[in-house]
Design a protein around this motif. Structure first.
Motif, PDB file in Angstrom:
ATOM      1  N   ASP A 126      36.547  44.622  39.490  1.00  0.00           N
ATOM      2  CA  ASP A 126      35.122  44.928  39.360  1.00  0.00           C
ATOM      3  C   ASP A 126      34.615  45.850  40.471  1.00  0.00           C
ATOM      4  OD1 ASP A 126      35.148  43.133  41.450  1.00  0.00           O
ATOM      5  OD2 ASP A 126      33.687  41.766  40.562  1.00  0.00           O
ATOM      6  N   ILE A 127      35.484  46.197  41.410  1.00  0.00           N
ATOM      7  CA  ILE A 127      35.135  47.153  42.460  1.00  0.00           C
ATOM      8  C   ILE A 127      36.285  48.145  42.598  1.00  0.00           C
ATOM      9  CG2 ILE A 127      33.700  45.507  43.757  1.00  0.00           C
ATOM     10  CD1 ILE A 127      36.075  45.204  45.710  1.00  0.00           C
ATOM     11  N   GLN A 128      36.028  49.284  43.200  1.00  0.00           N
ATOM     12  CA  GLN A 128      37.106  50.245  43.418  1.00  0.00           C
ATOM     13  C   GLN A 128      37.987  49.741  44.547  1.00  0.00           C
ATOM     14  OE1 GLN A 128      36.010  54.270  43.403  1.00  0.00           O
ATOM     15  NE2 GLN A 128      38.004  54.997  44.077  1.00  0.00           N
ATOM     16  N   VAL A 129      39.284  49.645  44.284  1.00  0.00           N
ATOM     17  CA  VAL A 129      40.238  49.161  45.285  1.00  0.00           C
ATOM     18  C   VAL A 129      41.409  50.135  45.365  1.00  0.00           C
ATOM     19  CG1 VAL A 129      39.647  46.723  45.095  1.00  0.00           C
ATOM     20  CG2 VAL A 129      41.369  47.666  43.581  1.00  0.00           C
ATOM     21  N   GLU A 130      42.025  50.180  46.503  1.00  0.00           N
ATOM     22  CA  GLU A 130      43.198  51.028  46.718  1.00  0.00           C
ATOM     23  C   GLU A 130      44.391  50.434  45.979  1.00  0.00           C
ATOM     24  OE1 GLU A 130      43.386  53.985  48.408  1.00  0.00           O
ATOM     25  OE2 GLU A 130      41.198  53.757  48.377  1.00  0.00           O
ATOM     26  N   TYR A 142      47.828  49.637  40.261  1.00  0.00           N
ATOM     27  CA  TYR A 142      46.459  50.142  40.241  1.00  0.00           C
ATOM     28  C   TYR A 142      45.583  49.147  39.497  1.00  0.00           C
ATOM     29  CZ  TYR A 142      48.469  54.596  41.640  1.00  0.00           C
ATOM     30  OH  TYR A 142      49.136  55.567  42.322  1.00  0.00           O
ATOM     31  N   TRP A 143      44.347  49.048  39.920  1.00  0.00           N
ATOM     32  CA  TRP A 143      43.357  48.222  39.231  1.00  0.00           C
ATOM     33  C   TRP A 143      42.271  49.148  38.728  1.00  0.00           C
ATOM     34  CZ3 TRP A 143      45.799  46.399  43.594  1.00  0.00           C
ATOM     35  CH2 TRP A 143      46.474  45.185  43.446  1.00  0.00           C
ATOM     36  N   PHE A 144      41.914  49.004  37.460  1.00  0.00           N
ATOM     37  CA  PHE A 144      40.948  49.898  36.848  1.00  0.00           C
ATOM     38  C   PHE A 144      39.631  49.174  36.587  1.00  0.00           C
ATOM     39  CE2 PHE A 144      45.205  51.221  35.363  1.00  0.00           C
ATOM     40  CZ  PHE A 144      45.266  52.416  36.060  1.00  0.00           C
ATOM     41  N   HIS A 145      38.553  49.950  36.611  1.00  0.00           N
ATOM     42  CA  HIS A 145      37.267  49.393  36.209  1.00  0.00           C
ATOM     43  C   HIS A 145      37.259  49.372  34.685  1.00  0.00           C
ATOM     44  CE1 HIS A 145      33.017  48.917  35.470  1.00  0.00           C
ATOM     45  NE2 HIS A 145      32.968  48.385  36.688  1.00  0.00           N
ATOM     46  N   HIS A 169      43.088  35.340  36.331  1.00  0.00           N
ATOM     47  CA  HIS A 169      41.815  35.792  36.894  1.00  0.00           C
ATOM     48  C   HIS A 169      41.811  35.399  38.368  1.00  0.00           C
ATOM     49  CE1 HIS A 169      37.607  37.085  36.571  1.00  0.00           C
ATOM     50  NE2 HIS A 169      37.437  36.238  37.575  1.00  0.00           N
ATOM     51  N   ASN A 170      41.855  36.401  39.239  1.00  0.00           N
ATOM     52  CA  ASN A 170      41.970  36.175  40.683  1.00  0.00           C
ATOM     53  C   ASN A 170      43.106  35.202  41.019  1.00  0.00           C
ATOM     54  OD1 ASN A 170      39.827  37.890  41.414  1.00  0.00           O
ATOM     55  ND2 ASN A 170      38.346  36.287  40.942  1.00  0.00           N
ATOM     56  N   PRO A 171      44.346  35.544  40.630  1.00  0.00           N
ATOM     57  CA  PRO A 171      45.470  34.638  40.899  1.00  0.00           C
ATOM     58  C   PRO A 171      45.706  34.464  42.403  1.00  0.00           C
ATOM     59  CG  PRO A 171      46.260  36.769  40.156  1.00  0.00           C
ATOM     60  CD  PRO A 171      44.775  36.798  40.012  1.00  0.00           C
ATOM     61  N   ASP A 172      46.405  33.397  42.751  1.00  0.00           N
ATOM     62  CA  ASP A 172      46.658  33.061  44.166  1.00  0.00           C
ATOM     63  C   ASP A 172      47.279  34.214  44.942  1.00  0.00           C
ATOM     64  OD1 ASP A 172      45.611  30.554  43.835  1.00  0.00           O
ATOM     65  OD2 ASP A 172      47.545  29.559  43.611  1.00  0.00           O
ATOM     66  N   TRP A 173      48.167  34.984  44.322  1.00  0.00           N
ATOM     67  CA  TRP A 173      48.838  36.060  45.054  1.00  0.00           C
ATOM     68  C   TRP A 173      47.880  37.177  45.441  1.00  0.00           C
ATOM     69  CZ3 TRP A 173      49.307  40.886  42.668  1.00  0.00           C
ATOM     70  CH2 TRP A 173      49.173  40.919  41.281  1.00  0.00           C
ATOM     71  N   LEU A 174      46.650  37.162  44.913  1.00  0.00           N
ATOM     72  CA  LEU A 174      45.644  38.152  45.302  1.00  0.00           C
ATOM     73  C   LEU A 174      44.578  37.553  46.219  1.00  0.00           C
ATOM     74  CD1 LEU A 174      45.080  40.079  41.950  1.00  0.00           C
ATOM     75  CD2 LEU A 174      46.206  40.898  44.014  1.00  0.00           C
ATOM     76  N   ARG A 175      44.768  36.326  46.628  1.00  0.00           N
ATOM     77  CA  ARG A 175      43.792  35.673  47.497  1.00  0.00           C
ATOM     78  C   ARG A 175      43.594  36.503  48.765  1.00  0.00           C
ATOM     79  NH1 ARG A 175      44.821  29.918  47.387  1.00  0.00           N
ATOM     80  NH2 ARG A 175      43.554  30.113  45.562  1.00  0.00           N
ATOM     81  N   GLY A 176      42.343  36.674  49.157  1.00  0.00           N
ATOM     82  CA  GLY A 176      42.017  37.437  50.349  1.00  0.00           C
ATOM     83  C   GLY A 176      41.693  38.891  50.056  1.00  0.00           C
ATOM     84  N   TRP A 177      41.965  39.356  48.832  1.00  0.00           N
ATOM     85  CA  TRP A 177      41.629  40.724  48.449  1.00  0.00           C
ATOM     86  C   TRP A 177      40.174  40.749  47.994  1.00  0.00           C
ATOM     87  CZ3 TRP A 177      45.009  45.099  47.692  1.00  0.00           C
ATOM     88  CH2 TRP A 177      46.291  44.880  48.194  1.00  0.00           C
ATOM     89  N   PRO A 178      39.449  41.828  48.249  1.00  0.00           N
ATOM     90  CA  PRO A 178      38.041  41.891  47.850  1.00  0.00           C
ATOM     91  C   PRO A 178      37.866  42.027  46.346  1.00  0.00           C
ATOM     92  CG  PRO A 178      38.725  43.992  48.757  1.00  0.00           C
ATOM     93  CD  PRO A 178      39.877  43.039  48.947  1.00  0.00           C
ATOM     94  N   GLY A 179      36.730  41.569  45.852  1.00  0.00           N
ATOM     95  CA  GLY A 179      36.378  41.741  44.445  1.00  0.00           C
ATOM     96  C   GLY A 179      37.108  40.786  43.522  1.00  0.00           C
ATOM     97  N   ASN A 180      36.773  40.896  42.263  1.00  0.00           N
ATOM     98  CA  ASN A 180      37.426  40.113  41.211  1.00  0.00           C
ATOM     99  C   ASN A 180      38.448  40.988  40.514  1.00  0.00           C
ATOM    100  OD1 ASN A 180      35.913  37.587  41.241  1.00  0.00           O
ATOM    101  ND2 ASN A 180      34.171  38.870  40.676  1.00  0.00           N
TER     102      ASN A 180
END
Length: 191
Positions: A126-130, A142-145, A169-180
């Motif tokens: 839901d946000i632009q991420v690297e 890559y994560w797309f809007h 949806h926001n799995p544990d391996w992405l914990r600490g990363w910004p946004g959903n």
């Protein structure tokens, strides 16, 4: 040993659903051979299936596990087949490894026969991420809007069904990363 988790099991079920709708002898393109390299061949069917992979070492692993299958080295943004060659394309999160998925959509549209089917699974944010580097420098996530992604997809395909992956949806391996961030699937037909 094959990987077994709810997400990969769902991938296999969705791929089987797509090919079950096809006539015997239909041509199927399966992109990205990660599943095959770890021992999960997504379907056993009466169709001619081509497995497309850009990563040479992953391609070799998949060929070693499934020597009877047709594996081709190639990029989803420049598929090495003639127009209207395939009846279905199965992309289980391949498109989110390229920065420009619309090029892949255009290629899927080009190689699919009229009315051809596309199963597409991708990651959204839901946000632009690297992009995140995965196994090697050339392998990025890559994560797309969703708005931009779906606008590009609908230039080439009619979305017949949206497939949620609530466990991703926001799995544990992405914990600490910004946004959903979440995984989403689409059953599409060539327009």
């Amino acid at each position: 040993m094959p990987v077994s988790d709810p997400t990969h099991e769902k991938y296999l079920e969705l791929a089987a659903e797509v090919v079950a709708r096809l006539k015997p002898g239909s041509m199927v393109l399966k992109t990205d051979c990660w599943n095959e390299a770890v021992g999960n061949c997504p379907f056993d069917c009466e169709h001619e299936t081509v497995f497309l992979e850009i990563n040479s070492s992953r391609l070799a692993e998949a060929r070693a596990r499934f020597p009877q299958s047709n594996f081709v080295h190639g990029d989803i943004r420049q598929i090495p087949f003639a127009p209207e060659y395939f009846h279905a394309v199965i992309d289980l999160s391949t498109n989110d490894h390229v920065p420009d998925p619309e090029r892949a959509f255009a290629e899927y549209h080009r190689v699919l026969k009229p009315g051809g089917r596309l199963l597409l699974v991708t990651w959204f944010a839901d946000i632009q991420v690297e992009p995140m580097e995965l196994h090697e420098p050339s392998d990025r996530q890559y994560w797309f809007h969703p708005d931009e992604f779906l606008s590009a997809l609908q230039k080439y395909f009619t979305i017949e069904r949206t497939i949620p992956f609530p466990e991703m949806h926001n799995p544990d391996w992405l914990r600490g990363w910004p946004g959903n961030r979440w995984l989403q699937g689409f059953m599409c037909r060539k327009t």
